[in-house]
Structures are given as C-alpha cells and as structure tokens.
Design an enzyme around this catalytic site. Structure first.
Site, PDB file in Angstrom:
ATOM      1  CB  CYS A   1     -10.334  -0.318  -3.242  1.00 17.18           C
ATOM      2  SG  CYS A   1     -10.305  -1.507  -4.596  1.00 17.18           S
TER       3      CYS A   1
ATOM      4  CG  ASP B   1      -8.369  -5.683   0.395  1.00 20.05           C
ATOM      5  OD1 ASP B   1      -9.162  -5.130  -0.388  1.00 20.05           O
ATOM      6  OD2 ASP B   1      -7.334  -5.127   0.814  1.00 20.05           O
TER       7      ASP B   1
ATOM      8  CE1 TYR C   1     -10.756 -12.592  -5.105  1.00 24.91           C
ATOM      9  CE2 TYR C   1     -11.890 -12.484  -2.999  1.00 24.91           C
ATOM     10  CZ  TYR C   1     -11.902 -12.757  -4.348  1.00 24.91           C
ATOM     11  OH  TYR C   1     -13.065 -13.186  -4.947  1.00 24.91           O
TER      12      TYR C   1
ATOM     13  CD  GLN D   1      -3.213  -0.685   0.421  1.00 24.52           C
ATOM     14  OE1 GLN D   1      -3.209   0.331  -0.271  1.00 24.52           O
ATOM     15  NE2 GLN D   1      -4.250  -1.477   0.515  1.00 24.52           N
TER      16      GLN D   1
END
Length: 607
Positions: free
Chosen positions: A468, A441, A371, A342
């Site tokens: 996201c 995620d 994931y 990230q």
C-alpha cells in the site's frame, strides 16, 4: 484516508506534467499532477478522449472535506495519472525501464468507482455553545444535569458523582428508561438548553483540523451506513444523549462505526461510548432497527481513554450475534468490530485474484502468507491451488480470526501462527524447510531487510508482494533483486478511487544461475590421505548442497539418503525397497555431497 489540497484551481507545474517524486511524497506528486488537469481559471478537465468532463458525479463536499482530493477529475484521468507516477517512481528505482516497459501492466480500476466504502464511521461532537458543547459554560452544564445523570459524563461511578445516581432502580416508577430520558431532555430544553438539530455534529474531520464537515452527500460511502449514522444521531437527540467532548472528557457517545457486508448485506453497528453503563440499551437498539431494519447486529465498544484512537478494548453485544458474515472470492468471512477487513470489497477481490494468478499455484506449492492478518488472502490461496498455506502474523487476535475463518470455511490445508514473520521464516530456513511461494502484504513501512533475507533463505521460487506504499515497495523490491530475484510483473490496483492512494502488486522470480560441474571421483587413498577420515556433519552436507546446487535440504532428507545408501541403517535392501520421500533434485544433490565427502563411490547408491 489520503488527503490532498483543498482546491485544485490555480497554478500548476510549468511542464503541465508530473514532476519528480521524492521519497515519501507520492501523494503530493499526485496532487501536482492532478492540478495540471485544470486550467488556471478552474475549467472542467477533459476526459481521456478530450471531451468536456461534465457528465460525472460531482461531490458537494469536495472542497470542505478533502478526503477524496481528486474526485473532481474524470476517473479515467485519475488512473492515467496514477499509472504515470508509478512508472516514474519504479523507473527511478531502477526496477523498470520507463512507462513502456512490458512488465508494467495497466492500472486496475473500478467499473463503478462510487459508494464503495463498506466501512463508515463518524464522531459525535457537541456543537459550540450547545449543551455539553465546546465552550459551553457552567449555566449550560447545570441546565443539562438531568441528561448528564443518565447519559452525560460517561465516566465510571468512581470518577463521576453525577453518574452514581443514574441507576435503573432510581428512575420514577412506571417510566421506561427512554421515557425518563425524554422527560430529562424536555426539561433541559424548557430551561433554554437548546435541542435543535445542530446540537450534535456528525461527519468527517476537515484535513488537519478538528472541524467537523457533514458529509451526507458523500459519493464513496455506503448509503445504508450513512442512514444508520443519521439515525443514531436522531435517537441521541430525541432521548437526550450527550455527545463526547474531547476537551472536557465528558459526554456519552463518542463514535459510531458501521460495517456492511458487500455480498451478504448484513450490517454491524458499533456504538463507541465513554463508559460501560448504557441505560435503556435494548430500547435504543429497538428504535434503531425500527428505523434501519437492515441492521443485523449492534455492539457497544467502551473507550474511556483520552485518545484519538476510535475503539477501546472492552465490548458487549447489544443486539444480534455481535458479528456479520461476508463473502470474498467465494469464501465466507466473519467480521467483528475489531476485525481488519478491506473497506473496498469489490477491489479486494480484484487484488486477491490477481495475486493468486501471479503466484501460479498448481496444487503442489507450499505457500507462506507473511503478515497474514485475519488470513483472507492465505485462505483464498489455500482454496485456489496451494498444497499448503502457512500464515504468520504478530497480532494474536488476528491469528485467532484467521483460524476461525479457516474452520468456518472447512479449509484444512492452511495453518496460522502467531509470531514475528521475520523470525518465523528465518527459523524455518535454518531448520532446512523450504517454501515454494511467499505472498506478503506488509504495513506501510514495508518489510525489514532481515525479513526479505529470510525469504531468500527459504529458497522461494516466486514472491508475490502486495503493498500500500509505492516507496517502501520499490525499496524492498531493490533489496530482493540483490538477493537473486527478478521483477517479472508490476501492476497497480485502485483500492481507493478519487484519492491519491496506490496499491501495487509485484511478482518476482528467483534467478537460478546455470552451473556446470565436472565430477572427478578420487578416493582418499589416491590423495595420500591414509588413516581414518572424519565424517562430515549434517551441517557440512547442507552447506555443500546449498553452495553447490542452490538447494535447501533438511536433516530428514539427509537421513533418508543415508539410510538408502546404507550409511546409517544397515539393512537388507535386496528385498522390498522403500522409495524415499526426498524429492529427486534434492536426492541427486545429497548423493553428490556424499561423493564429495568420500562417503560413497560413484554408483554405490544404486542396487
């Protein structure tokens, strides 16, 4: 990066508030809501308290760049707008009941929402009309032939005759590679080839264009990374290296990617080149580390494809170990040029710690990290209360990094599998295995219905879903609700301040219907069912337990109970009786199935 309108002055929605958020249009809705913060004349917006917002940093590239579409708004107001749009979107999806729903928690913003990007990249683009630049003519090409011979075409020797002569043994005796490059550059300049600072452009592409905007004053990029990019450009100009021209596929240096360790301070520089040969690479790295002594490693990445994808598949280490280490949530992670990590480590820690809090790990749970990527959040869970973590991802290189990160941190209660998450969880469920918690995620497209159904089959009590993309998040939460899950908590995390991007976390718990049963023990003879009764199969028993008790039991569980009841293993149980490993709730459910199928009579399982 998220993009928004180049300007926020002018007209606004008549209501002065966010309008409806159609599917796939969250960013545009944010832009409309942000526009409502400025009046038609472009006066500064007021902060949350109503005071003029003139005391926050203003980006000098705000209108030209467009990456941080809302950096002109006070940060507190940005969070308010994002919170309101989340409330609207998830309410319209039927998941919450408006902005005042107690399940919707306040947005988690940054204390200092600037200089947070620890990964910064820039293309190198030849300026128009300059050597090798866009629109450069044949004369210009001839004038820079000497520089091209050493750094220019960037092709392999079989495709570029000029490069076939640029071999280390061909250079003049006594001259270093960089000295030769300087001489070549001076020759090109002396013939009218130029050489001013405008020869190579760096920065970012303006939204929807191939026009470079120089962003030296960017307020969100790490300043050390910016310094490295400027230094690389300066060294290129000094030694006559040509920037890559995407139209002609000529030129040597395509991109530079800089990654800075949030806590370690280590710096990885990846130089993306249009060919394998890098003359004088040692001298280049020596000069770079002289100008930027904080650089700890340099890697060359080779990308000869005509593509807008930045990185290629071939790499070699030029200086240092070829990777950096950084700390996240108390763990150390190895980061290479290809690793997913990230870009906002500060908020990543906020996101991960909040996810682990919602999962409520107490040392007894088996966790599936779907994931999982390089295993960051799964390893944090393994180190913070999970009994066991199983991470799954389809990208083999990411799984390799995850395993290496586990070894590096000495974590032995996490394993990682390279497989499709949907198929992996479905196979687990069909094998009678169970997970207590699923952390997921997925990419922006969200999860498939098959994947979400597999989570339900695993019987997970809690699902912590990080997303996201609010639209696919809401869609998937609705599907999980149909599978018997209830939304408990919803919260946004501001991973990219000043953009329209929204990261959200949802916690769901499995709704367990309250059932009551009146057991009647009737033998087959009482039902007039004389003769031999066909024994139920393991699958019959599993299906009965699942349907009647909502539990998933394995073949091992059933075998243990058969042995305990003397149905398969005839043993003297009057002596040292072994306690079965089958959990108590599953034990009772299996015994009920035995009674149901007439395999035992009530009480026969007891001594």
């Amino acid at each position: 990066m998220s993009q928004g309108p180049k300007r926020r002055k002018g007209s606004r929605p008549a209501s002065g508030a966010p309008v409806g958020v159609p599917a796939g249009d969250f960013l545009r809705a944010f832009a409309g809501a942000s526009a409502a913060g400025d009046d038609a004349a472009g006066a500064p917006a007021a902060d949350a308290a109503g005071a003029p917002a003139a005391d926050f940093p203003r980006c000098p590239h705000e209108t030209a760049c467009g990456a941080c579409a809302h950096i002109g708004l006070p940060y507190a107001q940005q969070l308010q707008v994002k919170q309101g749009l989340m409330a609207q979107l998830y309410s319209e999806a039927g998941l919450i009941e408006g902005a005042d729903d107690p399940r919707l928690l306040p947005f988690l913003g940054m204390e200092h929402p600037y200089r947070y990007r620890n990964k910064v990249m820039s293309p190198f683009v030849p300026a128009r009309g300059k050597p090798g630049g866009i629109g450069a003519g044949r004369a210009s090409d001839r004038r820079t032939h000497a520089a091209e011979a050493r750094y220019g075409a960037g092709q392999s020797s079989r495709r570029s005759p000029a490069r076939s002569h640029a071999r280390p043994h061909d250079r003049p005796h006594g001259r270093s590679p960089l000295a030769a490059a300087r001489s070549d550059r001076a020759s090109a300049v002396g013939q009218g080839g130029g050489g001013s600072g405008a020869d190579i452009l760096i920065g970012m592409y303006a939204p929807g264009t191939h026009r470079i905007v120089r962003t030296d004053g960017c307020l969100v990029e790490n300043p050390q990374a910016q310094q490295v990019i400027r230094a690389v450009r300066s060294i290129m100009l000094r030694y006559g290296m040509l920037a890559y021209n995407e139209d002609s596929h000529q030129g040597f240096m395509r991109h530079v990617v800089v990654r800075v360790g949030h806590r370690s301070g280590e710096v990885l520089v990846t130089l993306v080149t249009n060919g394998d040969d890098f003359p004088a690479s040692r001298s280049f790295c020596r000069e770079l580390t002289r100008r930027c002594p904080f650089v700890t490693t340099v890697v060359q990445n080779v990308n000869e494809r005509q593509t807008n994808v930045v990185l290629g598949s071939r790499e070699r280490r030029l200086y240092g170990p070829g990777f950096i280490l950084d700390e996240l949530c108390g763990l150390s992670f190895r980061i290479s040029s290809q690793s997913f990590y990230q870009v906002n480590a500060t908020q990543t820690e906020v996101l991960y710690r909040r996810t682990i809090e919602l999962a409520q790990l107490s040392g007894t749970q088996r966790v599936i990290d779907a994931y999982c990527g390089t295993g960051t959040i799964g390893l944090v869970a393994a180190a913070n209360g999970a009994r066991e973590v199983v991470g799954v991802d389809a990208v083999e290189s990411a799984i390799g990094d995850a395993r290496e990160n586990a070894r590096h941190n000495g974590i032995d209660n996490a394993r990682f599998v390279a497989a499709d998450a949907t198929a992996f969880m479905r196979d687990m469920a069909r094998a009678g295995e169970r997970a207590d918690v699923v952390i997921m995620d997925p990419p922006r497209a969200g999860a498939t219905e098959e994947c979400l159904a597999a989570i339900a089959e695993l019987g997970a009590d809690r699902v912590a879903y990080v997303s996201c993309n609010p639209h696919t998040h809401a869609r998937d939460l609705r599907f999980l609700a149909q599978q018997g899950y209830r939304l408990e908590t919803l919260q946004g995390v501001d991973m990219f301040p000043h953009t329209a991007h929204v990261e959200s976390i949802a916690l769901l718990t499995r709704e367990k219907p309250v059932k009551s049963y009146a057991y009647v023990n009737i033998s087959p003879s009482e039902l007039g069912m004389g003769g031999e009764i066909k024994k139920p199969t393991y699958e019959n028993i599993r299906e009965y337990v699942k349907k009647t008790h909502g539990l998933t039991v394995s073949s091992l569980n059933i075998a243990q109970m058969k042995a305990e009841c003397g149905l398969e293993k005839q043993a003297d149980r009057s002596g040292d009786k072994k306690q079965p490993n089958c959990p108590p709730e599953k034990r009772e459910a299996i015994l009920d199935a035995f009674r149901h199928f007439g395999m035992i009579e009530d009480g026969s399982e007891e001594d």
